[in-house]
Scaffold this motif. Sequence first.
Motif, PDB file in Angstrom:
ATOM      1  N   THR A 265       0.854  -1.194   0.000  1.00  0.00           N
ATOM      2  CA  THR A 265       0.000   0.000   0.000  1.00  0.00           C
ATOM      3  C   THR A 265       0.886   1.240   0.000  1.00  0.00           C
ATOM      4  O   THR A 265       1.810   1.339   0.809  1.00  0.00           O
ATOM      5  N   VAL A 266       0.600   2.161  -0.918  1.00  0.00           N
ATOM      6  CA  VAL A 266       1.356   3.413  -1.013  1.00  0.00           C
ATOM      7  C   VAL A 266       0.367   4.575  -0.968  1.00  0.00           C
ATOM      8  O   VAL A 266      -0.613   4.595  -1.718  1.00  0.00           O
ATOM      9  N   ALA A 267       0.620   5.527  -0.079  1.00  0.00           N
ATOM     10  CA  ALA A 267      -0.149   6.773  -0.074  1.00  0.00           C
ATOM     11  C   ALA A 267       0.600   7.760  -0.957  1.00  0.00           C
ATOM     12  O   ALA A 267       1.801   7.962  -0.777  1.00  0.00           O
ATOM     13  N   ALA A 268      -0.088   8.350  -1.919  1.00  0.00           N
ATOM     14  CA  ALA A 268       0.562   9.249  -2.881  1.00  0.00           C
ATOM     15  C   ALA A 268      -0.336  10.476  -3.067  1.00  0.00           C
ATOM     16  O   ALA A 268      -1.163  10.796  -2.214  1.00  0.00           O
TER      17      ALA A 268
ATOM     18  N   LEU B  33       1.964   6.862 -10.442  1.00  0.00           N
ATOM     19  CA  LEU B  33       0.724   6.255  -9.935  1.00  0.00           C
ATOM     20  C   LEU B  33       0.312   5.077 -10.804  1.00  0.00           C
ATOM     21  O   LEU B  33      -0.068   4.007 -10.303  1.00  0.00           O
ATOM     22  N   ASP B  34       0.390   5.278 -12.125  1.00  0.00           N
ATOM     23  CA  ASP B  34      -0.010   4.215 -13.041  1.00  0.00           C
ATOM     24  C   ASP B  34       0.932   3.014 -12.967  1.00  0.00           C
ATOM     25  O   ASP B  34       0.490   1.861 -13.044  1.00  0.00           O
ATOM     26  N   ALA B  35       2.242   3.273 -12.809  1.00  0.00           N
ATOM     27  CA  ALA B  35       3.213   2.177 -12.692  1.00  0.00           C
ATOM     28  C   ALA B  35       2.956   1.367 -11.423  1.00  0.00           C
ATOM     29  O   ALA B  35       3.015   0.129 -11.437  1.00  0.00           O
ATOM     30  N   LEU B  36       2.666   2.041 -10.328  1.00  0.00           N
ATOM     31  CA  LEU B  36       2.362   1.347  -9.070  1.00  0.00           C
ATOM     32  C   LEU B  36       1.074   0.544  -9.185  1.00  0.00           C
ATOM     33  O   LEU B  36       1.012  -0.621  -8.782  1.00  0.00           O
ATOM     34  N   HIS B  37       0.052   1.180  -9.760  1.00  0.00           N
ATOM     35  CA  HIS B  37      -1.242   0.508  -9.924  1.00  0.00           C
ATOM     36  C   HIS B  37      -1.106  -0.738 -10.809  1.00  0.00           C
ATOM     37  O   HIS B  37      -1.666  -1.796 -10.501  1.00  0.00           O
TER      38      HIS B  37
ATOM     39  N   ARG C 287       1.429  -2.562 -11.126  1.00  0.00           N
ATOM     40  CA  ARG C 287       2.181  -3.577 -10.385  1.00  0.00           C
ATOM     41  C   ARG C 287       1.296  -4.284  -9.350  1.00  0.00           C
ATOM     42  O   ARG C 287       1.724  -5.238  -8.702  1.00  0.00           O
ATOM     43  N   GLY C 288       0.084  -3.787  -9.168  1.00  0.00           N
ATOM     44  CA  GLY C 288      -0.821  -4.398  -8.198  1.00  0.00           C
ATOM     45  C   GLY C 288      -0.756  -3.777  -6.816  1.00  0.00           C
ATOM     46  O   GLY C 288      -1.310  -4.310  -5.856  1.00  0.00           O
ATOM     47  N   VAL C 289      -0.077  -2.634  -6.716  1.00  0.00           N
ATOM     48  CA  VAL C 289       0.016  -1.926  -5.441  1.00  0.00           C
ATOM     49  C   VAL C 289      -1.302  -1.193  -5.183  1.00  0.00           C
ATOM     50  O   VAL C 289      -1.901  -0.628  -6.097  1.00  0.00           O
ATOM     51  N   ARG C 290      -1.750  -1.225  -3.934  1.00  0.00           N
ATOM     52  CA  ARG C 290      -2.926  -0.438  -3.541  1.00  0.00           C
ATOM     53  C   ARG C 290      -2.446   1.001  -3.332  1.00  0.00           C
ATOM     54  O   ARG C 290      -1.609   1.261  -2.466  1.00  0.00           O
ATOM     55  N   VAL C 291      -2.955   1.924  -4.140  1.00  0.00           N
ATOM     56  CA  VAL C 291      -2.529   3.324  -4.081  1.00  0.00           C
ATOM     57  C   VAL C 291      -3.647   4.157  -3.460  1.00  0.00           C
ATOM     58  O   VAL C 291      -4.785   4.151  -3.942  1.00  0.00           O
ATOM     59  N   LEU C 292      -3.310   4.857  -2.383  1.00  0.00           N
ATOM     60  CA  LEU C 292      -4.262   5.747  -1.727  1.00  0.00           C
ATOM     61  C   LEU C 292      -3.964   7.183  -2.129  1.00  0.00           C
ATOM     62  O   LEU C 292      -2.806   7.596  -2.156  1.00  0.00           O
ATOM     63  N   LEU C 293      -5.025   7.937  -2.437  1.00  0.00           N
ATOM     64  CA  LEU C 293      -4.864   9.338  -2.824  1.00  0.00           C
ATOM     65  C   LEU C 293      -5.706  10.224  -1.912  1.00  0.00           C
ATOM     66  O   LEU C 293      -6.777   9.818  -1.451  1.00  0.00           O
ATOM     67  N   PRO C 294      -5.219  11.440  -1.651  1.00  0.00           N
ATOM     68  CA  PRO C 294      -5.918  12.303  -0.699  1.00  0.00           C
ATOM     69  C   PRO C 294      -7.093  13.065  -1.292  1.00  0.00           C
ATOM     70  O   PRO C 294      -7.144  13.345  -2.490  1.00  0.00           O
ATOM     71  N   ALA C 295      -8.025  13.391  -0.404  1.00  0.00           N
ATOM     72  CA  ALA C 295      -9.122  14.303  -0.714  1.00  0.00           C
ATOM     73  C   ALA C 295      -9.115  15.352   0.393  1.00  0.00           C
ATOM     74  O   ALA C 295      -9.144  15.009   1.578  1.00  0.00           O
ATOM     75  N   LEU C 296      -9.032  16.616  -0.001  1.00  0.00           N
ATOM     76  CA  LEU C 296      -8.911  17.704   0.967  1.00  0.00           C
ATOM     77  C   LEU C 296     -10.229  17.931   1.692  1.00  0.00           C
ATOM     78  O   LEU C 296     -11.279  18.073   1.071  1.00  0.00           O
ATOM     79  N   LEU C 297     -10.151  17.988   3.025  1.00  0.00           N
ATOM     80  CA  LEU C 297     -11.326  18.266   3.854  1.00  0.00           C
ATOM     81  C   LEU C 297     -11.404  19.764   4.155  1.00  0.00           C
ATOM     82  O   LEU C 297     -10.402  20.481   4.020  1.00  0.00           O
ATOM     83  N   PRO C 298     -12.574  20.264   4.582  1.00  0.00           N
ATOM     84  CA  PRO C 298     -12.724  21.707   4.817  1.00  0.00           C
ATOM     85  C   PRO C 298     -11.725  22.290   5.821  1.00  0.00           C
ATOM     86  O   PRO C 298     -11.373  23.462   5.739  1.00  0.00           O
TER      87      PRO C 298
ATOM     88  N   ASP D 145      -8.625  13.250   3.789  1.00  0.00           N
ATOM     89  CA  ASP D 145      -9.273  11.947   3.739  1.00  0.00           C
ATOM     90  C   ASP D 145      -8.570  11.171   2.625  1.00  0.00           C
ATOM     91  O   ASP D 145      -7.751  11.736   1.892  1.00  0.00           O
ATOM     92  N   TRP D 146      -8.858   9.896   2.466  1.00  0.00           N
ATOM     93  CA  TRP D 146      -8.162   9.079   1.468  1.00  0.00           C
ATOM     94  C   TRP D 146      -9.130   8.183   0.717  1.00  0.00           C
ATOM     95  O   TRP D 146     -10.160   7.776   1.259  1.00  0.00           O
ATOM     96  N   GLY D 147      -8.791   7.913  -0.550  1.00  0.00           N
ATOM     97  CA  GLY D 147      -9.554   6.988  -1.371  1.00  0.00           C
ATOM     98  C   GLY D 147      -8.593   6.220  -2.270  1.00  0.00           C
ATOM     99  O   GLY D 147      -7.439   6.617  -2.444  1.00  0.00           O
ATOM    100  N   ALA D 148      -9.054   5.111  -2.834  1.00  0.00           N
ATOM    101  CA  ALA D 148      -8.180   4.255  -3.644  1.00  0.00           C
ATOM    102  C   ALA D 148      -8.133   4.729  -5.093  1.00  0.00           C
ATOM    103  O   ALA D 148      -9.133   5.215  -5.642  1.00  0.00           O
ATOM    104  N   TYR D 149      -6.956   4.598  -5.707  1.00  0.00           N
ATOM    105  CA  TYR D 149      -6.747   4.943  -7.117  1.00  0.00           C
ATOM    106  C   TYR D 149      -6.985   3.704  -7.966  1.00  0.00           C
ATOM    107  O   TYR D 149      -6.465   2.626  -7.677  1.00  0.00           O
ATOM    108  N   ALA D 150      -7.775   3.868  -9.026  1.00  0.00           N
ATOM    109  CA  ALA D 150      -8.056   2.743  -9.926  1.00  0.00           C
ATOM    110  C   ALA D 150      -7.840   3.172 -11.375  1.00  0.00           C
ATOM    111  O   ALA D 150      -8.606   2.816 -12.270  1.00  0.00           O
ATOM    112  N   GLY D 151      -6.790   3.957 -11.629  1.00  0.00           N
ATOM    113  CA  GLY D 151      -6.529   4.455 -12.976  1.00  0.00           C
ATOM    114  C   GLY D 151      -7.032   5.880 -13.127  1.00  0.00           C
ATOM    115  O   GLY D 151      -7.790   6.400 -12.288  1.00  0.00           O
ATOM    116  N   GLU D 152      -6.584   6.522 -14.216  1.00  0.00           N
ATOM    117  CA  GLU D 152      -6.868   7.952 -14.402  1.00  0.00           C
ATOM    118  C   GLU D 152      -8.360   8.256 -14.429  1.00  0.00           C
ATOM    119  O   GLU D 152      -8.796   9.338 -14.043  1.00  0.00           O
TER     120      GLU D 152
END
Length: 204
Positions: A53-56, A70-74, A76-87, A92-99
Amino acid sequence: MSHLKDGPESDKHMLRRELLAVRNRLTTDDVREAAAGLAEHAMELPELARARTVAAYVSVGSEPGTLALLDALHARGVRVLLPALLPDNDLDWGAYAGEGSLARVQHGGRMALFEPVGERLGPDAVADADVVLLPGLAVDGRGMRLGRGGGSYDRVLARLENAGARAARVVLLYDTEVVGHVPEEAHDRPVHAVVTPSGVRRLT
C-alpha cells in the motif's frame, strides 16, 4: 498591514516564494520530462518495490508529475491511496483505480485538485501505507521538508507518528529543490528520502 515575525515561519515564507517562482517558469515539456525521470527512479526504491500500500498524491500545475508513477504502481498491483482535501485542511483518502477514477475538485479560490472518486476511507487510512509519497517545495540533508504552508501533510506526518506507523516517508522534488537548509518549526517531522528526476537520495 500585517508583517510576518522574524524566525522560521518568515524564512519559510521567503524560501517558498523563491521556489514557487522557479517552478512557475517551467514549461509543459520540462514538467513532462521530469515526471518520466521521477517515475523511473521512484520505482527503483526498495521500499516501493516491497510496498503493498502506497499513499501518494496527484500532482497539479508545475509540481513534479506523479501520474506516470501512480499508473506504474497501480499496474504492479500496489494499492494506491490518494488524498481528498477536507474543509479543515486535513486529508481523507480513497483508492486509485486508474486515471478514470479521478475527479477535478475546486476548493474555494485555490487551485483545483484531482481527487479519487468512490469510497472515502477516513484520515487514519494513511497509517496502513508502507510508503507515503509527499509533495513539497524543498528538502535538506536532514530530511526537513518545506511544504506549501497549508499544514495538511504536517497532520499526516503527525498521524503516522501517533499511530506508530513505520511507513517510509519520501518527498518528490526537482533536483534544484534539494537545498542546504530548510527552516524548521517544532511541529516539523523529517522524511527519509527524496526522489528527483535524476535519482534517489537518502536523508539522515
